[in-house]
Scaffold this motif. Structure first.
Motif, PDB file in Angstrom:
ATOM      1  N   ARG A   1       0.833  -1.218   0.000  1.00 50.58           N
ATOM      2  CA  ARG A   1       0.000   0.000   0.000  1.00 50.58           C
ATOM      3  C   ARG A   1       0.860   1.258   0.000  1.00 50.58           C
ATOM      4  O   ARG A   1       0.536   2.233  -0.668  1.00 50.58           O
ATOM      5  N   TRP A   2       1.944   1.216   0.739  1.00 51.00           N
ATOM      6  CA  TRP A   2       2.845   2.375   0.776  1.00 51.00           C
ATOM      7  C   TRP A   2       3.446   2.629  -0.613  1.00 51.00           C
ATOM      8  O   TRP A   2       3.514   3.772  -1.077  1.00 51.00           O
ATOM      9  N   CYS A   3       3.851   1.544  -1.281  1.00 53.63           N
ATOM     10  CA  CYS A   3       4.439   1.694  -2.626  1.00 53.63           C
ATOM     11  C   CYS A   3       3.402   2.234  -3.613  1.00 53.63           C
ATOM     12  O   CYS A   3       3.708   3.089  -4.451  1.00 53.63           O
ATOM     13  N   LEU A   4       2.167   1.720  -3.528  1.00 49.98           N
ATOM     14  CA  LEU A   4       1.112   2.212  -4.429  1.00 49.98           C
ATOM     15  C   LEU A   4       0.841   3.691  -4.192  1.00 49.98           C
ATOM     16  O   LEU A   4       0.650   4.459  -5.143  1.00 49.98           O
ATOM     17  N   ARG A   5       0.849   4.083  -2.914  1.00 50.88           N
ATOM     18  CA  ARG A   5       0.591   5.502  -2.583  1.00 50.88           C
ATOM     19  C   ARG A   5       1.696   6.398  -3.141  1.00 50.88           C
ATOM     20  O   ARG A   5       1.454   7.533  -3.525  1.00 50.88           O
ATOM     21  N   ASN A   6       2.900   5.872  -3.196  1.00 51.56           N
ATOM     22  CA  ASN A   6       4.045   6.690  -3.615  1.00 51.56           C
ATOM     23  C   ASN A   6       4.433   6.489  -5.075  1.00 51.56           C
ATOM     24  O   ASN A   6       5.465   6.989  -5.527  1.00 51.56           O
ATOM     25  N   TYR A   7       3.622   5.744  -5.806  1.00 53.26           N
ATOM     26  CA  TYR A   7       3.904   5.497  -7.230  1.00 53.26           C
ATOM     27  C   TYR A   7       3.640   6.765  -8.045  1.00 53.26           C
ATOM     28  O   TYR A   7       2.589   7.378  -7.913  1.00 53.26           O
ATOM     29  N   GLN A   8       4.640   7.119  -8.844  1.00 47.57           N
ATOM     30  CA  GLN A   8       4.470   8.325  -9.656  1.00 47.57           C
ATOM     31  C   GLN A   8       4.578   8.037 -11.146  1.00 47.57           C
ATOM     32  O   GLN A   8       4.458   8.940 -11.956  1.00 47.57           O
ATOM     33  N   GLY A   9       4.859   6.792 -11.506  1.00 48.61           N
ATOM     34  CA  GLY A   9       4.992   6.444 -12.919  1.00 48.61           C
ATOM     35  C   GLY A   9       6.392   6.731 -13.427  1.00 48.61           C
ATOM     36  O   GLY A   9       7.094   7.591 -12.887  1.00 48.61           O
TER      37      GLY A   9
END
Lengths: 266, 268
Positions: free
Chosen positions: A255-263
């Motif tokens: 969840r943390w990685c998804l929240r911080n995903y910027q492409g």
């Protein structure tokens, strides 16, 4: 929920159909992986039989350890390895954006659209070796012992799946994460041997930061009544808790990685 | 294409690997843990005996040095080469190499020499340094054996390259090299001496494995370094290794001449 289950079944069926399009390649893959692991186990058998024991473990003890190691790994990795190994490519090429907007859980889609049936060779070898080892080792079987064995296998497979998910998810933030599998497989190699043969810092790592000791050597040591360093009498409960605890950690990381995903792709 | 021009591919491979410097520490850590496992096996086995214990005439310090030499130093990542050929054939990219004025196997050699040099300098030597500081490594048995090891090392590299490329070219017929990689891995695990030296094998198996080319990749170079072969044997086995290399390179040239005419493009 019913919709998700139907979707999971459809995704798996679709993936199996794509693999079955080339049955020769599929069977050759199984046989070749069977041969590769068989050769490694033959080499370990050469060492153990030549010297009698390895860290107090006989060849039959080692065979049980190796079979549990391979079974938990292949069960856990079939749900995670090839799927999350590709994650950095998906991020880099921008394909991840398309997956993220699908009306289904991203994790469920990734896992079940690539459920790896290529581990069939691993599982056949692991079960065969386990069947022989269980007749050769000295274990007093009881209902609690059998339940512990089944639960420890499940917990170990979960540990593998969670670690691989976490490595893959890291690509969402770092773009590249495939190199972290080198570290995973380094510790995975260590988990192939009794934890007692390693120095204390490595023993500590194998049951904490890189908890791959729980996929093989710790549960098998508990079953065989062998001492488990650092954990002692807590080794059994720790084996059962390792999987659920890793699920919680992996969920938080995901969840943390998804929240911080910027492409990263275009 | 002139032979000297191929060095550009070596430099290019080196530069490509340097572009992702953060992967170095992960590779080094993975190698370190891997070699730790190998050494822990021998420490455990010898640990029960006295510190001067010998098995088959070999001491623990010799086995630790052997583990490093026969493992990370000599046993480089041939899977990368097989994977590259596999991808090139399946994607159709190999056609681009055929259009260029170059020899594809020679290009592979130059390129993978670059990968080998990168991994040697960035990963293997630092790992060797750490292992040396933690466990201690033995010097060569003598000046002769040290120099002989330096001659065996490129022979080992070339033999592994020739074997891996031969198997990679099978992708022209099978359309995949992945299964071959696994099969080759099985053969190498047992017969190269990378994990278990041939001196711990049963006699019949040691005699069999000792005459196959795989033993020249890990076992013979490491055994020479440790002085397990006398000078006459060292020279004899080096000549035999050269014979294997010549046979494999001839096979490679023949297979490449066949493979070029076998090409079926899958990609666009």
């Amino acid at each position: 929920m019913a919709r998700t289950l139907t979707l999971m079944r459809e995704l798996v069926a679709m993936f199996i159909r794509t693999k079955a399009e080339y049955p020769g390649a599929m069977v050759l893959g199984w046989v070749s992986q069977f041969a590769s692991y068989g050769a490694m186990y033959t080499a370990i058998a050469l060492i153990v039989t030549r010297f009698g024991m390895l860290g107090g473990w006989t060849w039959s003890d080692m065979a049980l350890l190796l079979s549990v190691h391979l079974l938990t790994y292949s069960l856990g990795a079939s749900f995670s390895f090839t799927q999350f190994r590709e994650m950095e490519d998906l991020v880099r090429q921008g394909t991840m954006d398309a997956i993220l907007v699908k009306p289904v859980s991203t994790w469920v889609y990734m896992v079940f659209s690539g459920l790896n049936i290529g581990y069939a060779g691993h599982i056949v070898l692991a079960l065969g070796l386990m069947a022989w080892a269980l007749t050769a080792v000295d274990i007093v079987w009881s209902l609690p012992a059998m339940l512990f064995f089944m639960a420890a296998l499940l917990s170990g497979a979960t540990v593998v799946c969670c670690l691989m998910t976490m490595i893959g998810a890291t690509a969402l933030v770092w773009v590249r994460s495939r190199h972290l599998y080198s570290i995973f497989f380094g510790f995975w190699e260590l988990a192939r041997y009794p934890v007692t043969i390693f120095p204390v810092p490595i023993q500590f790592l194998l049951i904490t930061l890189a908890p791959l000791g729980f996929i093989s050597s710790v549960p098998v040591a508990v079953l065989l009544g062998k001492p488990v360093p650092l954990l002692g009498d807590w080794a059994g409960p720790a084996c059962l808790l390792a999987g659920p605890v890793m699920v919680l950690i992996a969920m938080a990381h995901w969840r943390w990685c998804l929240r911080n995903y910027q492409g990263a792709g275009g | 294409m002139r032979a000297a021009a191929y060095s550009a591919f070596t430099v290019n491979a080196l530069q490509a690997r340097l572009a992702y410097r953060h992967t170095i520490w992960a590779g080094a850590f993975g190698d370190l843990v891997f070699i730790f496992a190998r050494i822990a096996i021998w420490v455990s086995i010898y640990g029960a005996a006295t510190s001067t214990a010998m098995f088959a005439g070999v001491t623990l310090p010799e086995m630790i040095t052997y583990s490093l030499l026969a493992g990370p130093l000599l046993y480089w990542d041939y899977s990368r080469l097989l994977g590259e050929v596999d991808t090139a054939v399946r994607s159709g990219d190999v056609a681009v190499y055929l259009l260029k004025p170059l020899h594809y196997p020679a290009y592979l050699l130059a390129s993978h020499l670059g990968h080998f040099l990168f991994e040697l300098v960035a990963i293997t030597l630092p790992v060797a340094l750490i292992i040396g500081l933690v466990f201690g490594l033995l010097p060569p048995a003598s000046l002769f054996h040290g120099l002989a090891f330096l001659a065996y090392w490129p022979l080992s590299f070339m033999l592994l390259f020739a074997l891996a490329t031969l198997l990679g070219l099978a992708a022209f017929w099978l359309m995949t090299a992945q299964s071959i990689d696994w099969f080759f891995n099985a053969i190498m695990t047992l017969l190269s001496g990378g994990l278990v030296p041939l001196w711990f094998f049963p006699g019949w198996l040691a005699a069999f494995a000792g005459h196959l080319p795989f033993a020249w990749i890990s076992y013979y170079p490491a055994a020479v370094y440790l002085g397990k072969l006398d000078p006459a044997q060292t020279l004899l086995y080096f000549a035999l290794g050269l014979g294997w290399l010549a046979a494999l390179l001839l096979s490679l040239a023949w297979l490449w001449s066949r493979a070029r005419h076998r090409l079926i493009l899958q990609g666009g």
